[in-house]
Design a protein around this motif. Structure first.
Motif, PDB file in Angstrom:
ATOM      1  N   ALA A 386       0.837  -1.202   0.000  1.00 29.78           N
ATOM      2  CA  ALA A 386       0.000   0.000   0.000  1.00 29.78           C
ATOM      3  C   ALA A 386       0.875   1.256   0.000  1.00 29.78           C
ATOM      4  N   GLY A 387       0.401   2.291  -0.680  1.00 31.95           N
ATOM      5  CA  GLY A 387       1.030   3.596  -0.608  1.00 31.95           C
ATOM      6  C   GLY A 387       2.093   3.892  -1.638  1.00 31.95           C
ATOM      7  N   LEU A 388       2.521   2.880  -2.417  1.00 35.93           N
ATOM      8  CA  LEU A 388       3.591   3.124  -3.375  1.00 35.93           C
ATOM      9  C   LEU A 388       3.126   4.016  -4.526  1.00 35.93           C
ATOM     10  N   ALA A 389       1.965   3.709  -5.102  1.00 35.45           N
ATOM     11  CA  ALA A 389       1.441   4.553  -6.179  1.00 35.45           C
ATOM     12  C   ALA A 389       1.199   5.967  -5.672  1.00 35.45           C
ATOM     13  N   ALA A 390       0.745   6.078  -4.421  1.00 35.84           N
ATOM     14  CA  ALA A 390       0.490   7.401  -3.849  1.00 35.84           C
ATOM     15  C   ALA A 390       1.770   8.224  -3.797  1.00 35.84           C
ATOM     16  N   ARG A 391       2.895   7.577  -3.457  1.00 35.89           N
ATOM     17  CA  ARG A 391       4.168   8.298  -3.415  1.00 35.89           C
ATOM     18  C   ARG A 391       4.561   8.807  -4.803  1.00 35.89           C
ATOM     19  N   VAL A 392       4.333   7.984  -5.823  1.00 38.12           N
ATOM     20  CA  VAL A 392       4.654   8.409  -7.188  1.00 38.12           C
ATOM     21  C   VAL A 392       3.821   9.622  -7.575  1.00 38.12           C
ATOM     22  N   PHE A 393       2.511   9.520  -7.378  1.00 38.31           N
ATOM     23  CA  PHE A 393       1.635  10.604  -7.835  1.00 38.31           C
ATOM     24  C   PHE A 393       1.750  11.855  -6.974  1.00 38.31           C
ATOM     25  N   GLU A 394       2.104  11.708  -5.715  1.00 32.65           N
ATOM     26  CA  GLU A 394       2.356  12.873  -4.880  1.00 32.65           C
ATOM     27  C   GLU A 394       3.581  13.629  -5.390  1.00 32.65           C
ATOM     28  N   ILE A 396       4.525  13.975  -8.410  1.00 30.96           N
ATOM     29  CA  ILE A 396       4.242  14.693  -9.669  1.00 30.96           C
ATOM     30  C   ILE A 396       2.836  15.301  -9.646  1.00 30.96           C
ATOM     31  N   ARG A 397       2.442  15.744  -8.497  1.00 30.08           N
ATOM     32  CA  ARG A 397       1.075  16.267  -8.354  1.00 30.08           C
ATOM     33  C   ARG A 397       0.824  17.502  -9.211  1.00 30.08           C
ATOM     34  N   LYS A 398       1.884  18.202  -9.626  1.00 33.10           N
ATOM     35  CA  LYS A 398       1.714  19.403 -10.440  1.00 33.10           C
ATOM     36  C   LYS A 398       1.812  19.124 -11.942  1.00 33.10           C
ATOM     37  N   ILE A 399       1.979  17.854 -12.305  1.00 38.43           N
ATOM     38  CA  ILE A 399       2.154  17.481 -13.719  1.00 38.43           C
ATOM     39  C   ILE A 399       0.843  16.924 -14.272  1.00 38.43           C
ATOM     40  N   PRO A 400       0.331  17.461 -15.390  1.00 37.13           N
ATOM     41  CA  PRO A 400      -0.859  16.860 -16.025  1.00 37.13           C
ATOM     42  C   PRO A 400      -0.527  15.470 -16.579  1.00 37.13           C
ATOM     43  N   ILE A 401      -1.331  14.479 -16.216  1.00 35.24           N
ATOM     44  CA  ILE A 401      -1.107  13.095 -16.650  1.00 35.24           C
ATOM     45  C   ILE A 401      -2.196  12.690 -17.635  1.00 35.24           C
ATOM     46  N   LYS A 402      -1.799  12.101 -18.758  1.00 29.61           N
ATOM     47  CA  LYS A 402      -2.746  11.747 -19.810  1.00 29.61           C
ATOM     48  C   LYS A 402      -3.168  10.281 -19.761  1.00 29.61           C
ATOM     49  N   MET A 403      -2.263   9.393 -19.370  1.00 27.65           N
ATOM     50  CA  MET A 403      -2.571   7.976 -19.260  1.00 27.65           C
ATOM     51  C   MET A 403      -1.741   7.381 -18.130  1.00 27.65           C
ATOM     52  N   THR A 425       9.008  16.467 -14.861  1.00 26.22           N
ATOM     53  CA  THR A 425       8.516  15.204 -14.311  1.00 26.22           C
ATOM     54  C   THR A 425       9.657  14.344 -13.782  1.00 26.22           C
ATOM     55  N   LEU A 426      10.721  14.208 -14.558  1.00 26.37           N
ATOM     56  CA  LEU A 426      11.864  13.407 -14.134  1.00 26.37           C
ATOM     57  C   LEU A 426      12.500  13.968 -12.866  1.00 26.37           C
ATOM     58  N   GLN A 427      12.671  15.284 -12.821  1.00 29.09           N
ATOM     59  CA  GLN A 427      13.270  15.891 -11.624  1.00 29.09           C
ATOM     60  C   GLN A 427      12.360  15.737 -10.410  1.00 29.09           C
ATOM     61  N   SER A 428      11.046  15.893 -10.613  1.00 30.06           N
ATOM     62  CA  SER A 428      10.104  15.767  -9.497  1.00 30.06           C
ATOM     63  C   SER A 428      10.105  14.351  -8.944  1.00 30.06           C
ATOM     64  N   LEU A 429      10.157  13.359  -9.822  1.00 28.87           N
ATOM     65  CA  LEU A 429      10.217  11.964  -9.360  1.00 28.87           C
ATOM     66  C   LEU A 429      11.534  11.699  -8.628  1.00 28.87           C
ATOM     67  N   ASN A 430      12.612  12.263  -9.154  1.00 31.99           N
ATOM     68  CA  ASN A 430      13.898  12.072  -8.493  1.00 31.99           C
ATOM     69  C   ASN A 430      13.881  12.657  -7.079  1.00 31.99           C
ATOM     70  N   ASP A 431      13.315  13.871  -6.957  1.00 35.35           N
ATOM     71  CA  ASP A 431      13.262  14.526  -5.652  1.00 35.35           C
ATOM     72  C   ASP A 431      12.327  13.766  -4.691  1.00 35.35           C
ATOM     73  N   GLY A 432      11.207  13.289  -5.239  1.00 35.99           N
ATOM     74  CA  GLY A 432      10.199  12.674  -4.382  1.00 35.99           C
ATOM     75  C   GLY A 432      10.483  11.234  -3.987  1.00 35.99           C
ATOM     76  N   LEU A 433      11.165  10.494  -4.868  1.00 39.08           N
ATOM     77  CA  LEU A 433      11.366   9.067  -4.622  1.00 39.08           C
ATOM     78  C   LEU A 433      12.763   8.696  -4.166  1.00 39.08           C
ATOM     79  N   PHE A 434      13.768   9.509  -4.514  1.00 39.07           N
ATOM     80  CA  PHE A 434      15.150   9.096  -4.257  1.00 39.07           C
ATOM     81  C   PHE A 434      15.935  10.015  -3.338  1.00 39.07           C
ATOM     82  N   GLN A 435      15.483  11.244  -3.134  1.00 35.11           N
ATOM     83  CA  GLN A 435      16.260  12.176  -2.330  1.00 35.11           C
ATOM     84  C   GLN A 435      15.837  12.118  -0.859  1.00 35.11           C
TER      85      GLN A 435
END
Length: 435
Positions: A386-394, A396-403, A425-435
């Motif tokens: 639980a919670g892994l997808a939430a971490r990803v989308f949190e 990139i919460r400011k990025i419009p997602i199409k699919m 998007t790449l920088q936001s994921l890096n900051d949110g998931l790895f830093q």
């Protein structure tokens, strides 16, 4: 240990680099060394092909002159007693290219011209090995790397051809990556990045203990260092994770490389020619269970096709008809989502897009949207966690997602975005998931 080493274009891009490569293969005792063309060569040859089709002789002459200077400089900095032999080999190569451009035949001449970079580079490098006291033989990859009508490589033929190589530990064999022969006996290629695949196939054929892919960076990074700050190399990765990353845009590795090595349980090492002692990345059957998110990759040039049809509602067989159209035009689908009356899917090639759309219009209303990117997060994302997808989308919460594509495996989560949003998007994921 029986090793197959592959070196990219930058690794053999100068006389100094070729000398460094020779030191590496001697140290590693490589049974087969697979080479790309010198950096910049394939791009120049592609430009020559385009100019030949357009009958642009000036561009052809300019590109050949540039390549002549490039290879002459390399030969003069590399060879002494075999210098003239290499210069003659170079001249024969460019004479062949001139002949093909003057009698240009679409596809046949194109493939023959583009193959010359690998052939010339491997010939020069083999001369250098022999001149410096290393017993070396240059193999001709199109003799044994042969594809059928579907583009599938004949593995049995490779095994038979390389059996003497596998049994000869006293010789350093050099081969060309990327190029092959097709079922018609014409020279062809495995596509851009196909040198990695060539090395994997040869490694599997001779039962190598490992396959090493040498480039100009220290292994596979957790994100794209060209766009993202604070990335780091991944030291260990599973075959499945590496395959996902390669397919979704990790430039260091060709997507097809993984499977032949996975089938034979042959580890793949990603190493840095400019820093041979750096640990790089080891890809094997071992999983890293210490963290959920391992890396992010992005693939550009994605086109979205949306099919709206009331005939989908409570119907069966609709998706089969859609898939058959893409099969007919040999166009793979990357992502797909469905609703009651619509299907959205993505492709990374628009080569047959007009024909595909014409067929799809028989099924419903079609919308096309270009300039998109797929961003893929790879790791161990078990369906019960639980919670892994939430971490990803949190992140990139400011990025419009199409699919969104999630759930097909526990290895990845993919999203579709506008390409203009990729760097953020790449920088936001890096900051949110790895830093």
């Amino acid at each position: 240990m029986t090793k197959v080493l592959k070196f990219g274009g930058t690794s053999v891009g100068s006389a100094a680099n070729m000398k460094r490569v020779a030191e590496i293969i001697r140290h590693e005792k490589a049974r087969i060394t697979v080479l790309s063309a010198m950096s910049g060569t394939t791009d120049a040859l592609v430009r020559i092909v385009t100019a030949a089709a357009e009958k642009d002789q000036s561009t052809i002459d300019d590109r050949i002159a540039m390549l002549t200077d490039k290879y002459t400089t390399c030969i003069e900095g590399l060879l002494d007693q075999h210098k003239q032999e290499a210069l003659n080999r170079m001249q024969a190569t460019f004479d062949l290219i001139r002949t093909e451009t003057s009698n240009f035949r679409e596809y046949t001449s194109e493939r023959k011209i583009i193959a010359q970079g690998e052939l010339l580079t491997s010939a020069i490098f083999t001369l250098y090995l022999n001149e410096t006291g290393t017993k070396a033989v240059c193999l001709n990859s199109p003799d044994f790397m042969v594809t059928d009508q579907e583009g599938k490589v004949d593995m049995a033929r490779i095994c038979k051809a390389l059996a003497p190589v596998a049994a000869d530990p006293d010789t350093f064999y050099v081969a060309q990556g990327f190029i092959c022969s097709n079922y018609k006996g014409e020279i062809d290629n495995l596509g851009r990045g196909g040198s990695d695949y060539s090395a994997a196939l040869m490694g599997a054929a001779i039962g190598a203990s490992e396959v090493q892919i040498w480039t100009d960076i220290d292994g596979m990074h957790n994100n794209d260092p060209r766009f993202v700050e604070h990335t780091y190399p991944i030291r260990n990765m599973s075959f499945d994770e590496a395959a996902e990353l390669a397919y979704f845009g990790a430039k260091i590795l060709h997507p097809a490389t993984i499977q032949p090595c996975k089938d034979k349980c042959i580890p793949v090492l990603l190493k840095n020619t400019m820093d041979p002692h750096a640990p790089g990345t080891t890809i094997s059957n071992c999983d890293d269970n210490s963290k959920s998110f391992h890396a992010v990759a992005a693939k550009d040039g994605i086109t979205v096709i949306r099919i709206h049809s009331a005939r989908m509602l409570m119907a069966y067989g609709f998706l089969r008809k859609v898939f058959e159209i893409f099969e007919q035009y040999r166009t793979p689908i990357d992502m797909i989502t469905t609703s009651e009356v619509a299907v959205s899917l993505t492709v990374d090639s628009d080569k047959h897009l007009d024909e595909i759309v014409a067929e799809l219009e028989k099924l419903g209303t079609i919308e096309i949207e270009r300039n998109n990117s797929i961003v893929c997060v790879v790791g161990r994302m078990e369906h019960g966690d639980a919670g892994l997808a939430a971490r990803v989308f949190e992140s990139i919460r400011k990025i419009p997602i199409k699919m969104i594509s999630y759930g097909a495996s526990h290895r990845s989560l993919a999203i579709l975005i506008a390409t203009e949003q990729k760097k953020q998007t790449l920088q936001s994921l890096n900051d949110g998931l790895f830093q």
